[in-house]
Design an enzyme around this catalytic site. Structure first.
Site: not given
Ligand code: ARG
Length: 512
Positions: A263, A276
């Site tokens: 992140s 994802e």
């Protein structure tokens, strides 16, 4: 004028090599049927080989100057060797049969690659399963703990789904690998062409016979993307489980570092972005399928330019699907399992309840429905008033006798007899509550017992080998045909082999 509006450059780039093959096969056939003279076919073939050699350069600089790839190649041939000869290349055909043939050839190659990737994924899943026949985990229904199973049993379910995807892809391949060439615009042609010959030279299994059907249909595209859709749905289910299992809540697995991202703000993060995107791209492929269905719906027969709009969806769906399978293969291959967490959670939520009810049936002879009621009542009681030892060891002695005691109390109210009097022993209760042993009891065909799972893995390895072999044979067959085509091209262009680059003046001289 908005000329750009009718272009479809990306799809045309995808079709370039197929179009060269189709041109070559058509010219070879025209020569063999006496429709083209020796010198004419030689000049055209030399020019085609030259354009083929320019490859990427042609695609980048020359292709965009024309309406489509078919026009581009023909125009350049004419430009380079003159219309008198070059203008004969398109004898007895139309762009309508040409483009349909090109799409089938380009798609066929993509299918070979995809089938190989799917087989690779199946292989990785079988390897993982083989390594984890003893790795106990909770099994879920409604995403609630249901019954314990093993990781091998769980992911073998995906190997089976992908095995069916392989079969579907083989069907799609067979529907794709038929030749529309020679149908011309839709009405075939008065030239004495040989459709079998071009079909064979191009590695097709047969001729798509009816000339109007041959140019009208894109059902093979619909069928193929629908196979992709099915496959992507299966992939997205697995992706979703990998995402869930890698959360702190489940904490069953670690997705390999190369398939996770950090992140920009939270230094500790390992986000499952690849999984994802597999999940998301299933949606994109379904969208492609819908687009193609809707473009083809209610089209009048033969060629309509609408059909051009189908191809980019096919290209995108193909690439997305193959890349998604490859990503999933990598993720599964490098998956790390947290076995202790998995086994610890496997018994939570009273996952032995079904086996306990089954044991009561076998030991006491009461009906399953009655046993179900008794164990349901026991489970509700345990939820209200858990046994302390439950946390420690569910099959511990104190726990087992307490469970039997509670069962007897409940049974008195239902069957009017203690089950211990009907033959239920502590030993059997203990066995039923033991997650490991109750997995091994489920050894009917397809069940999670180790021996059954090992049998299934072995069988599936053989089936995978069979599928991969048949894929390779198909690819080999196509390769052999195309080699034959190249031999024919070489033979037929030899007449002017001294000329490296076709030269218009020399060719004109040759004509005379
Ligand atoms: N670019 C066209 C396509 O992809 C080729 C066929 C054009 N045929 C025609 N009659 N305009 O479909």
């Amino acid at each position: 004028m908005q000329k750009d509006y009718i272009l479809s450059l990306e799809a045309d780039r995808w079709l370039f090599h197929a179009d060269i093959l189709v041109d070559k096969a058509h010219v070879v056939m025209l020569k063999d049927r006496g429709i083209l003279k020796k010198k004419e076919s030689a000049a055209i073939l030399n020019c085609l080989v030259n354009i083929e050699g320019r490859g990427g350069d042609f695609i980048e600089h020359e292709l965009p100057l024309h309406e489509d790839v078919h026009t581009a190649i023909e125009s350049v041939v004419i430009q380079e060797i003159g219309e008198e000869i070059g203008g004969k290349m398109h004898t007895g055909r139309s762009r309508n049969d040409e483009v349909a043939t090109c799409i089938r050839i380009a798609l066929r190659n993509e299918l070979f690659e995809l089938m190989s990737e799917v087989n690779g994924l199946r292989s990785v899943l079988l390897e993982k399963a083989a390594a984890h026949v003893d790795t106990i985990m909770p099994g879920y229904t409604h995403l609630q703990h249901a019954q314990a199973t093993t990781f091998a049993h769980h992911i073998l379910a995906y190997a089976d789904a992908f095995a069916r995807d392989s079969l579907r892809l083989i069907n799609a391949y067979e529907c794709t690998n038929v030749s529309p060439l020679g149908a011309a615009a839709f009405a075939s042609t008065g030239f004495p062409i040989d459709r079998e010959r071009t079909a064979k030279l191009l590695g097709f299994d047969s001729v798509l016979e009816h000339s109007m059907d041959a140019v009208s249909t894109r059902d093979f595209v619909i069928e193929t993307i629908s196979c992709f859709s099915n496959l992507m749905t299966n992939l997205s289910r697995l992706a979703e489980e990998l995402i869930l299992w890698s959360t702190s809540e489940f904490d069953f697995i670690r997705i390999p570092a190369e398939y996770a991202t950090g992140s920009s703000i939270m230094p500790q993060k390992r986000n499952p972005d690849y999984a994802e995107l597999v999940r998301a791209r299933a949606g994109s492929v379904h969208g492609g399928l819908m687009s193609v269905l809707l473009i083809c719906k209610a089209l009048p027969s033969a060629y309509n330019r609408d059909l051009q709009e189908v191809t980019p969806h096919l290209v995108k769906a193909t690439r997305t699907t193959t890349a998604s399978v490859a990503a999933m293969k990598g993720m599964v291959e490098g998956l790390e399992l947290k076995k202790e967490e998995m086994v610890k959670k496997a018994s939570a939520g009273f996952t032995a309840a079904t086996e306990l009810a089954d044991t009561i049936v076998r030991e006491t002879g009461i009906s399953f429905r009655t046993a179900h009621k008794i164990v349901a009542s026991l489970a509700a009681g345990l939820a209200d008033e858990p046994l302390e030892s439950l946390k420690e060891q569910e099959s511990g002695k104190a726990f087992v006798s307490e469970v039997l005691q509670r069962i007897d109390d409940i049974a008195l109210g239902i069957t009017e007899k203690k089950l211990s009097e009907l033959g239920l022993t502590e030993k059997k209760v203990k066995e039923a509550l033991d997650i490991g042993s109750n997995i091994q009891k489920r050894n009917v065909r397809g069940g999670p017992a180790k021996r059954e799972v090992q049998r299934m893995i072995e069988r599936r390895k053989m089936e995978l080998e069979r599928d991969e072999k048949s894929r390779q044979e198909k690819e080999e067959r196509v390769k052999k045909s195309l080699e034959e085509l190249e031999r024919e091209v070489k033979k037929k262009k030899r007449i002017i082999k001294v000329i490296k680059k076709p030269d218009a003046n020399l060719l004109n001289a040759l004509k005379k």
